[in-house]
Structure formats: structure tokens, C-alpha cells
Design a protein around this motif. Structure first.
Motif, PDB file in Angstrom:
ATOM      1  N   ILE A   1       9.202   8.019   8.677  1.00 13.68           N
ATOM      2  CA  ILE A   1       9.404   6.568   8.589  1.00 13.68           C
ATOM      3  C   ILE A   1      10.448   6.138   9.616  1.00 13.68           C
ATOM      4  O   ILE A   1      10.292   5.145  10.328  1.00 13.68           O
ATOM      5  CB  ILE A   1       9.861   6.175   7.167  1.00 13.68           C
ATOM      6  N   LEU A   2      11.501   6.934   9.711  1.00 13.88           N
ATOM      7  CA  LEU A   2      12.586   6.631  10.642  1.00 13.88           C
ATOM      8  C   LEU A   2      12.064   6.628  12.076  1.00 13.88           C
ATOM      9  O   LEU A   2      12.306   5.691  12.842  1.00 13.88           O
ATOM     10  CB  LEU A   2      13.672   7.703  10.470  1.00 13.88           C
ATOM     11  N   ILE A   3      11.329   7.673  12.436  1.00  7.80           N
ATOM     12  CA  ILE A   3      10.860   7.798  13.823  1.00  7.80           C
ATOM     13  C   ILE A   3       9.867   6.683  14.154  1.00  7.80           C
ATOM     14  O   ILE A   3      10.039   5.952  15.129  1.00  7.80           O
ATOM     15  CB  ILE A   3      10.199   9.174  14.038  1.00  7.80           C
ATOM     16  N   ILE A   4       8.846   6.538  13.297  1.00  9.93           N
ATOM     17  CA  ILE A   4       7.826   5.530  13.597  1.00  9.93           C
ATOM     18  C   ILE A   4       8.430   4.138  13.522  1.00  9.93           C
ATOM     19  O   ILE A   4       8.195   3.290  14.372  1.00  9.93           O
ATOM     20  CB  ILE A   4       6.631   5.656  12.634  1.00  9.93           C
ATOM     21  N   GLY A   5       9.276   3.911  12.524  1.00 11.59           N
ATOM     22  CA  GLY A   5       9.905   2.605  12.366  1.00 11.59           C
ATOM     23  C   GLY A   5      10.710   2.246  13.604  1.00 11.59           C
ATOM     24  O   GLY A   5      10.619   1.136  14.136  1.00 11.59           O
TER      25      GLY A   5
ATOM     26  N   THR B   1      -1.553  -8.153   9.928  1.00 11.63           N
ATOM     27  CA  THR B   1      -0.892  -6.852   9.967  1.00 11.63           C
ATOM     28  C   THR B   1       0.401  -6.893   9.191  1.00 11.63           C
ATOM     29  O   THR B   1       0.930  -7.952   8.867  1.00 11.63           O
ATOM     30  CB  THR B   1      -0.544  -6.455  11.411  1.00 11.63           C
ATOM     31  N   LEU B   2       0.896  -5.714   8.933  1.00 13.76           N
ATOM     32  CA  LEU B   2       2.198  -5.591   8.315  1.00 13.76           C
ATOM     33  C   LEU B   2       3.250  -6.022   9.322  1.00 13.76           C
ATOM     34  O   LEU B   2       3.012  -6.001  10.523  1.00 13.76           O
ATOM     35  CB  LEU B   2       2.434  -4.128   7.923  1.00 13.76           C
ATOM     36  N   PRO B   3       4.421  -6.416   8.821  1.00 16.39           N
ATOM     37  CA  PRO B   3       5.516  -6.697   9.744  1.00 16.39           C
ATOM     38  C   PRO B   3       5.830  -5.435  10.549  1.00 16.39           C
ATOM     39  O   PRO B   3       5.417  -4.337  10.184  1.00 16.39           O
ATOM     40  CB  PRO B   3       6.681  -7.047   8.827  1.00 16.39           C
ATOM     41  N   GLU B   4       6.570  -5.612  11.620  1.00 17.10           N
ATOM     42  CA  GLU B   4       6.822  -4.437  12.460  1.00 17.10           C
ATOM     43  C   GLU B   4       8.078  -3.703  12.029  1.00 17.10           C
ATOM     44  O   GLU B   4       8.751  -4.092  11.091  1.00 17.10           O
ATOM     45  CB  GLU B   4       6.878  -4.889  13.909  1.00 17.10           C
ATOM     46  N   GLY B   5       8.371  -2.619  12.714  1.00 20.05           N
ATOM     47  CA  GLY B   5       9.556  -1.832  12.408  1.00 20.05           C
ATOM     48  C   GLY B   5       9.359  -1.033  11.134  1.00 20.05           C
ATOM     49  O   GLY B   5       8.254  -0.604  10.820  1.00 20.05           O
ATOM     50  N   PHE B   6      10.442  -0.845  10.390  1.00 15.89           N
ATOM     51  CA  PHE B   6      10.359  -0.021   9.180  1.00 15.89           C
ATOM     52  C   PHE B   6       9.428  -0.643   8.159  1.00 15.89           C
ATOM     53  O   PHE B   6       8.840   0.038   7.338  1.00 15.89           O
ATOM     54  CB  PHE B   6      11.750   0.165   8.578  1.00 15.89           C
TER      55      PHE B   6
ATOM     56  N   THR C   1       7.106   9.924  -8.088  1.00 14.97           N
ATOM     57  CA  THR C   1       8.477  10.148  -7.638  1.00 14.97           C
ATOM     58  C   THR C   1       8.579   9.962  -6.129  1.00 14.97           C
ATOM     59  O   THR C   1       9.483   9.292  -5.623  1.00 14.97           O
ATOM     60  CB  THR C   1       8.919  11.584  -7.999  1.00 14.97           C
ATOM     61  N   GLN C   2       7.624  10.551  -5.424  1.00 16.35           N
ATOM     62  CA  GLN C   2       7.664  10.452  -3.971  1.00 16.35           C
ATOM     63  C   GLN C   2       7.534   8.988  -3.533  1.00 16.35           C
ATOM     64  O   GLN C   2       8.316   8.515  -2.700  1.00 16.35           O
ATOM     65  CB  GLN C   2       6.539  11.284  -3.360  1.00 16.35           C
ATOM     66  N   ALA C   3       6.586   8.280  -4.111  1.00 22.10           N
ATOM     67  CA  ALA C   3       6.379   6.876  -3.731  1.00 22.10           C
ATOM     68  C   ALA C   3       7.625   6.051  -4.051  1.00 22.10           C
ATOM     69  O   ALA C   3       8.075   5.238  -3.241  1.00 22.10           O
ATOM     70  CB  ALA C   3       5.157   6.319  -4.457  1.00 22.10           C
ATOM     71  N   THR C   4       8.205   6.298  -5.231  1.00 16.14           N
ATOM     72  CA  THR C   4       9.380   5.531  -5.631  1.00 16.14           C
ATOM     73  C   THR C   4      10.560   5.820  -4.702  1.00 16.14           C
ATOM     74  O   THR C   4      11.318   4.916  -4.329  1.00 16.14           O
ATOM     75  CB  THR C   4       9.750   5.865  -7.087  1.00 16.14           C
ATOM     76  N   LEU C   5      10.699   7.085  -4.321  1.00 16.09           N
ATOM     77  CA  LEU C   5      11.778   7.436  -3.396  1.00 16.09           C
ATOM     78  C   LEU C   5      11.597   6.729  -2.057  1.00 16.09           C
ATOM     79  O   LEU C   5      12.560   6.216  -1.478  1.00 16.09           O
ATOM     80  CB  LEU C   5      11.814   8.950  -3.180  1.00 16.09           C
ATOM     81  N   ILE C   6      10.348   6.713  -1.576  1.00 13.69           N
ATOM     82  CA  ILE C   6      10.115   6.055  -0.285  1.00 13.69           C
ATOM     83  C   ILE C   6      10.398   4.557  -0.395  1.00 13.69           C
ATOM     84  O   ILE C   6      11.030   3.972   0.481  1.00 13.69           O
ATOM     85  CB  ILE C   6       8.669   6.317   0.202  1.00 13.69           C
ATOM     86  N   VAL C   7       9.963   3.954  -1.498  1.00 12.28           N
ATOM     87  CA  VAL C   7      10.250   2.530  -1.697  1.00 12.28           C
ATOM     88  C   VAL C   7      11.765   2.309  -1.738  1.00 12.28           C
ATOM     89  O   VAL C   7      12.310   1.427  -1.059  1.00 12.28           O
ATOM     90  CB  VAL C   7       9.588   2.009  -2.992  1.00 12.28           C
ATOM     91  N   GLY C   8      12.454   3.142  -2.508  1.00  9.21           N
ATOM     92  CA  GLY C   8      13.902   2.971  -2.668  1.00  9.21           C
ATOM     93  C   GLY C   8      14.652   3.189  -1.368  1.00  9.21           C
ATOM     94  O   GLY C   8      15.487   2.362  -0.968  1.00  9.21           O
TER      95      GLY C   8
ATOM     96  N   ALA D   1      17.948   1.823   2.758  1.00 13.47           N
ATOM     97  CA  ALA D   1      18.432   2.316   4.044  1.00 13.47           C
ATOM     98  C   ALA D   1      17.830   1.563   5.227  1.00 13.47           C
ATOM     99  O   ALA D   1      18.481   1.403   6.250  1.00 13.47           O
ATOM    100  CB  ALA D   1      18.147   3.810   4.161  1.00 13.47           C
ATOM    101  N   PHE D   2      16.598   1.106   5.088  1.00 13.54           N
ATOM    102  CA  PHE D   2      15.941   0.493   6.242  1.00 13.54           C
ATOM    103  C   PHE D   2      15.670  -0.996   6.054  1.00 13.54           C
ATOM    104  O   PHE D   2      15.014  -1.616   6.873  1.00 13.54           O
ATOM    105  CB  PHE D   2      14.606   1.206   6.534  1.00 13.54           C
ATOM    106  N   GLY D   3      16.157  -1.540   4.966  1.00 15.85           N
ATOM    107  CA  GLY D   3      16.011  -2.969   4.749  1.00 15.85           C
ATOM    108  C   GLY D   3      14.568  -3.449   4.610  1.00 15.85           C
ATOM    109  O   GLY D   3      14.249  -4.580   4.940  1.00 15.85           O
TER     110      GLY D   3
END
Ligand SMILES: Nc1ncnc2c1ncn2[C@@H]1O[C@H](COP(=O)(O)OP(=O)(O)O)[C@@H](O)[C@H]1O
Ligand SMILES: [Mg+2]
Lengths: 388, 325
Positions: free
Chosen positions: A33-37, A187-192, A251-258, A263-265
Motif C-alpha cells: 500500500i505504501l509503495i503503490i500509494g 475511479t477511486l481517489p488517487e494516492g493511498f 482481521t487482515q481487512a480490518t488492519l488494512i482499513v485501520g 497512518a495514510f489518512g
């Protein structure tokens, strides 16, 4: 039910002890997410032209808000004509027109119209306009953003602006904003905000497919047979394993959402709708994961074949690039995957202010995918643990 | 859904009623008949040995007894109750031939999991885990992951898992395979003590010595059929006055076995473990001819042992083959 919980608990305990599983569960998605974002944002920071016709303090605060927004780069233009030229040449993705007397109008309790220029046939400009619109919307309810679009000659811009502004006054402010954005954002917004939901969709599914290896290993270790010697129903084993896969995916999905939010706003949109989407996606993942555990023969096969399959589905489903840019054939093909419906639903939520009601049809389709996969996986795992 | 861990013997009808009673068990895998008409009973406190070579049908029989395989024919009753009752399973402790433990979990975690499946919870579960670890001499290694265990320790833990819920019937399928002699000794001693404490035990093995040492009664199984059953004494006595001679030799033992069978007076001969077992009506009178057979078959004879008839001789007598080939 207690025995199903014991089965699920033990599977989760094993995941929590598996460093490689944890790497795939948390670390890898966040890094990607960090790299692509970062890449998508760096590549397409939106250049916004600003024309200040004498707006005063309110206009200045709006400009500084845009300057503070990480994915907007503000460029000032002295006249409306200069700004429209810049937009038409693509030097600026969009332009914001701050009207004369805006500050005074707001102080007097009236609303003010802020026009955002973008060409309706240009998706990049539409996305830019949406991004700017969100900043304007945040700046205060009393500032109205009037989007207007034109593919006509440059000379008519000012007339259009006046027309749009007068149209604007006759409609409630909040609705104008959403209606115009609704029509434009494919499309989705850009960045993260782009990378986080797409990678959520990708990783939860890929991780589930790869962790089918756990079921294969459990079978090879003779543990399903060992469990079956206990005074429990075989359905409890199937239910317990499926529950474990669901909880891992959730858990994984919730962690990514959180992590995305903190962290990425990333703004995930309407919370109940986002929660429903996350839960349904975890169910899709659970069905796919358990199914993969019954389709492959060896854990190595599941580990080697599962992720590439998941990534191909993610590509088809619009996790790597928006389906709005591919041919209509590929777009239709893509919608044979649950990924496409999930990404579409996130796009609704994150770019168009979607709600539980507005994404209900997509959630319905995802629920059908989940039900189909879970039915198949239950039948197959039921066979694995059955008496012979 | 599951019964509490303490399995009462209540369903038993009267004194000395069998804990396990199976009748006419049969199982086919495709064309191959794995078990064909096996039936036996085991009483409380009795250790019943199922002795037979690899592929004889021991594991298949055990799995039908534990409800893991559906029998094609026949029936299994535990304390008089049919296997179809789910709660009957809490009367049985199953120790599978292939160790069924999670290598990435600790011994305690493995036992806690299996204990929960038998309805044990909370303090009772903790107590039973401690007790099972104690019984199998693993108390000080309970927190270690199973993949750090030696083969012998895994075998013991596999047994511990079958004891957690205090079964009335303990079923052990070749519990000493791949175990060092010391661990084997410990396991055999332990199994004897289970019997002494009143538990009924079914013990399968292809080691004659184990059946001999541990079991009160032995069923000899070959090609899916129970070909003889009784105490060791009864089985050996059934041989009559026969003698057993072991030719310890190096070379083509198969040829030696064939040559031995050709000697008049020799009833059975089969090779196993670097020797040829011979069963004869009168050992003394066949010895000279046997020695000639050794010379003619070109093997090097290391020693000749006139052995006491044992379960190995019984098996040889009944089947014409050795237990381990
Ligand atoms: N699942 C199975 N499918 C096909 N054949 C089997 C299966 N299980 C056992 N068999 C066959 O049944 C016979 C008895 O096997 P088994 O009960 O494992 O013997 P034992 O435990 O005495 O070594 C063997 O010939 C074996 O190959
Ligand atoms: Mg076996």
C-alpha cells in the motif's frame, strides 16, 4: 458449537505462531500500500489552477487548505482566461474560481459559489475536480462548489460559469456537490486512497488462497481424522475451519482499513457501508481459502498456485488499474470476478459518498459470490473429513 | 454437542460384560478386501493384542472400531452401545498409528485442543493435561513445540492425547513404531499399568515380542482375517509338540527357506530378520538334513538355535510366512 470454536481457536493459534503467515497477513499489504500509494500520488499530484477574483480572507483560507492537501499542487492565475487556457492545455488538471466578495458574502450569512472547472469527457480532470471538491467541502458548509463542465469553445467559459452559478443557487448546496461528483468519478481517489482499498481486496483474497495450504497440512497430519474420533459432529470441524479463515480475512481487512485510516489518512467512506463491505469480502475470502485447501494436493501447490491465481483475478477485477480505462470487453470480463464488484463498491464509497443503500446491489452480488464459494468449500471440506 | 470428559461405565450390563465387542467386521477398498469377518471382545482391564504383519488389516479394523471408517458389514459396540451414538466416542481413547499432532504447537496446546474436543474445559482440562504429561513422562517438556521433540517423545505425547478424557477403552495402533528401545520399554510398561488400572486396551503390533510381553490375549490377523485367538499359552499349546529351529545365516535366505521346506519332517520355514525360522514335528531328527540343506543352498551358517515355540512359531505354523519379511 463449542467444539467448532475449539477447532477455530487452534487454527488461529497456529496462524499467530507462523511468522511467514503474519508477514503475508500484515507486513506485506502495508508495504505494498505504501509503495503503490506513494507511486500513484507522486506520479499524479494534481495541479490546481486558482483564480482569485477578490475573495478576501475566506478565499485565502481555502487556498491554504488546498496547499495543505498532500495531493494538490496550487498554481495561481491572474485571470479566468489564463486559467481556462491552462486547463484546456492540460497544464492544470482543474481550476478553482474564487468569486469577488466571497468573504463578505460568507460573513453576511449568505453562501458563495466556488466554481471548479473540468472537462466532462476527461476522466483525469473529473478526478481532479472531485479531489478539489472534497477540499472545498471540508472547508465549510457555507462554501458552495459549483462544478461545471464544458467541451465548448473557451470563449463561452464565463457565460457557462454564470449559468452554472445561477443554477447552483436554486438547488440545496449539499446536493449539488454530490450530484455532480456522482456523475463524474469512475475511479477511486488517487494516492493511498487508491492503493489501500484495491490492495485490501487483492491481499485478503490472495492470502486466503495461499493459506489453503493449512487445511492440506492438517489433513496430511491426520488431524481431521484424529478430530473425527472425538464425540463431535463433522460439521463442527468444517464450521470451525471456515470460521478461522473468516476471522483471519476479517482481521487482515480490518488492519488494512485501520492502518490506512490512521497512518495514510485514507477515508473509507460511510462506516456502516464500509463495514458491510469488509465483512462480505472476508466471507468471500473464507470461501475461496477453504476451497483452495480442498482443491490442491500438497501445501506447496496451494502456496505456489494460489497467489498467482489471486493476482490474475485482482488484475481482471481492477485492483491494479481502474476498469474504467480498459476496453468494454475486459470490463465485462472483469466483472465475472468478485474483485471487480468489491472495487466498484469501494469506489462508490470513497469517491461518490456512497451509502449502504447505494452500494446494496453490489453488496448483494458479493454476498452471492460469498454464498457460492462457501457452499462449495463446505461441501468439499465436508468430504475431506467424512467417513469412508 | 459433546459429552463431559469423564466417561462412566454405566451402560455396561452386569459384571464382566465386554467393553468392546465387534462382530463380523468387513471392509473393502475397491477390489481389495482389507478386513474380512473380524470379531473379538475385550473385557475391562484386559489388554487385547492384534498381531499381524504389515497390511494385515489392523489399522482398518481399529478405524472401524473408532468410527473413522464405515464398516461394510459387522457391528461394533462399546459398553453395549452402538457407535452411531456420538457420545460413545467419549468412552474411547484413540492413539493413531501415524502421529496426529500439530508440530508447530506445544505439547500443552495440542493436548488442550484435543481435550476440548472431548468436552474438557477450564481447571479440569488443566488437571488432565498435567496428568497425561505426567503419565507419559513429558511434564518438563510440556511447553516445548512438538517439532522439537524426538520420535519417542512424539509417540508418548500421541498416547497422552488418547488418555486425557479417561477413556474406558484405549485403542493403540502400533504405538512403538520408530521408537528407541528405552522409550519402547517405557511405553510397554505404561500400557501394562493401564490394563492393571481397569482400562480395556486394544493394542496392535507386528512385533511378536510386544504382543508376548504386553497382551493378556492375542488375536492373530493375516490378510484381513483373524486366524487364531487366545492367550499366548493357548496359542502355543495349539502347536502341539512342535519344535522351532532358527538358522542364523548370511546369503540367499530365500533359497535356504525353500531348501529347508524340502527337508522331510519340516512343516514350515520362512525367512525374517537375517534368519530362517523352521517349525518341525521333531527338531532333533530334522537337524542333520537341515544342515545339508544349508550347505547345498550356498549360504554361510552363523548359528543354529533351537528356540522355544512362541507367537512367531504360531504365526509361521498358521500361515507359512514369517511375521516380518
Ligand atoms: N484407504 C485405503 N485405500 C485403499 N487400500 C487401503 C486403504 N487403507 C488400507 N488399505 C489396504 O488395506 C490393507 C490393510 O491395511 P491396514 O489396515 O493399514 O493394515 P495394517 O494396519 O495391518 O498394516 C492393505 O492391503 C492396505 O493396502
Ligand atoms: Mg497399520
Amino acid at each position: 458449537m463449542k467444539s467448532a470454536l475449539a477447532v477455530a481457536g487452534t487454527s488461529l493459534l497456529r496462524v499467530s505462531k507462523d511468522r511467514r503467515a503474519l508477514l503475508f497477513l500484515i507486513v506485506l499489504p502495508v508495504v505494498v500500500i505504501l509503495i503503490i500509494g506513494a507511486t500513484v500520488r507522486g506520479f499524479s499530484t494534481i495541479r490546481v489552477g486558482v483564480v482569485d477574483l477578490g475573495s478576501g480572507a475566506a478565499g485565502r483560507s481555502l487556498v491554504s487548505a488546498m496547499e495543505g492537501s498532500s495531493n494538490l499542487e496550487v498554481q495561481r492565475y491572474p485571470t479566468l482566461a489564463a486559467a481556462t487556457t491552462a486547463v484546456s492545455r492540460g497544464e492544470a488538471a482543474t481550476a478553482v474560481v474564487l468569486p469577488r466578495g466571497m468573504d463578505a458574502a460568507l460573513r453576511a450569512g449568505r453562501s458563495a459559489d466556488v466554481a471548479v472547472l473540468a472537462n466532462q469527457s476527461n476522466t483525469t480532470q473529473q478526478a481532479a475536480a472531485a479531489a478539489v471538491g472534497s477540499v472545498v467541502a471540508k472547508e465549510g458548509a457555507r462554501v458552495q462548489a459549483a462544478y461545471f463542465a464544458s467541451s465548448r469553445a473557451l470563449g463561452t467559459y464565463e457565460a457557462d460559469l454564470r449559468a452554472a452559478a445561477s443554477l447552483q443557487r436554486s438547488t440545496p448546496q449539499s446536493r449539488v456537490l454530490s450530484r455532480v461528483v456522482d456523475a463524474s468519478s469512475q475511479t477511486l481517489p488517487e494516492g493511498f486512497s487508491y492503493s489501500a482499498p484495491t490492495m485490501l481486496v487483492l491481499f485478503v483474497f490472495v492470502n486466503a488462497l495461499a493459506s489453503g495450504a493449512v487445511i492440506i497440512e492438517t489433513r496430511r497430519l491426520g488431524l481431521y481424522e484424529r478430530m473425527a474420533a472425538a464425540p463431535i459432529r463433522r460439521a463442527a470441524i468444517v464450521l470451525g475451519e471456515t470460521l478461522a479463515y473468516f476471522l483471519v480475512a476479517l482481521t487482515q481487512a480490518t488492519l488494512i482499513v485501520g492502518i490506512g485510516a490512521l497512518a495514510f489518512g485514507v477515508s473509507w467512506g460511510n462506516p456502516p457501508a464500509a463495514a458491510a463491505l469488509v465483512i462480505l469480502w472476508a466471507l468471500v475470502g473464507a470461501g475461496a481459502g477453504v476451497l483452495s485447501g480442498t482443491l490442491f494436493r500438497t501445501p506447496e501447490q496451494a502456496g505456489a498456485i494460489g497467489p498467482p491465481v489471486g493476482i490474475v483475478l485482482a488484475m481482471l477485477g481492477g485492483c491494479m488499474w481502474p476498469l474504467s480505462i480498459v476496453s468494454s470487453f475486459m470490463r465485462e470480463l472483469g466483472h465475472a470476478t468478485p474483485q471487480a464488484w468489491a472495487v466498484d463498491a469501494w469506489t462508490d464509497l470513497m469517491s461518490r459518498g456512497g451509502t449502504l443503500g447505494s452500494i446494496a446491489p453490489k453488496l448483494g452480488i458479493l454476498a452471492a459470490f460469498a454464498a457460492g464459494l462457501l457452499l462449495l468449500s463446505t461441501l468439499r471440506l465436508g468430504k475431506v473429513v467424512a467417513r469412508r | 454437542m459433546s459429552e463431559p470428559g469423564n466417561a462412566p461405565l454405566q451402560a455396561q450390563e452386569g459384571e464382566g460384560a465386554p467393553v468392546l465387542s465387534c462382530v463380523g467386521l468387513a471392509k473393502r477398498f475397491g477390489q481389495r478386501s482389507a478386513v474380512d469377518g473380524v470379531g473379538f471382545e475385550v473385557s475391562p482391564g484386559e489388554i487385547y493384542g492384534l498381531l499381524g504383519p504389515n497390511g494385515a488389516g489392523k489399522t482398518t479394523t481399529i478405524k472401524m472400531i473408532c468410527g473413522l471408517l464405515d464398516a461394510d458389514a459387522g457391528s461394533v459396540r462399546i459398553c453395549g452401545r452402538p457407535l452411531a451414538e456420538l457420545s460413545v466416542r467419549s468412552l474411547v481413547g484413540y492413539v493413531p498409528q501415524d502421529i496426529a499432532l500439530y508440530p508447530d504447537l506445544s505439547a500443552r496446546e495440542n493436548l488442550a485442543f484435543l481435550g476440548r474436543l472431548y468436552g474438557l474445559r477450564g481447571r479440569l482440562l488443566d488437571e488432565r493435561i498435567a496428568e497425561a504429561l505426567e503419565l507419559t513422562e513429558l511434564s518438563d517438556r510440556g511447553k516445548d513445540r512438538v517439532d522439537a521433540y524426538s520420535g519417542g517423545m512424539r509417540r508418548r505425547l500421541n498416547i497422552a492425547a488418547g488418555l486425557l478424557h479417561h477413556p474406558v477403552l484405549l485403542v493403540l495402533d502400533e504405538p512403538t513404531v520408530g521408537v528407541d528401545p528405552q522409550s519402547r520399554h517405557a511405553i510397554l510398561e505404561r500400557v501394562r499399568s493401564f490394563g492393571a488400572s481397569g482400562m480395556a486396551v486394544v493394542y496392535t503390533t507386528h512385533y511378536m515380542e510386544e504382543a508376548d510381553r504386553v497382551c493378556d490375549r492375542v488375536g492373530i490377523i493375516d490378510h484381513g482375517r483373524l486366524i487364531a485367538e487366545g492367550t499366548k499359552r493357548e496359542l502355543v499349546e495349539a502347536l502341539g509338540e512342535k519344535d522351532r529351529i532358527d538358522l542364523v545365516a548370511t546369503g540367499d535366505l530365500r533359497a535356504l527357506a525353500a531348501a529347508s521346506r524340502a527337508v522331510p519332517g519340516v512343516e514350515r520355514a520362512a525367512e525374517a530378520d537375517g534368519r530362517v525360522h523352521v517349525v518341525a514335528g521333531d527338531g532333533r531328527s530334522v537337524l542333520p538334513a537341515l544342515v545339508e540343506a544349508v550347505e547345498s543352498s550356498g549360504v554361510t551358517l552363523n548359528s543354529v538355535e533351537v528356540a522355544e515355540a512362541d507367537l512367531e512359531s504360531v504365526f509361521l505354523h498358521l500361515t507359512g510366512t514369517a511375521l516380518r519379511e
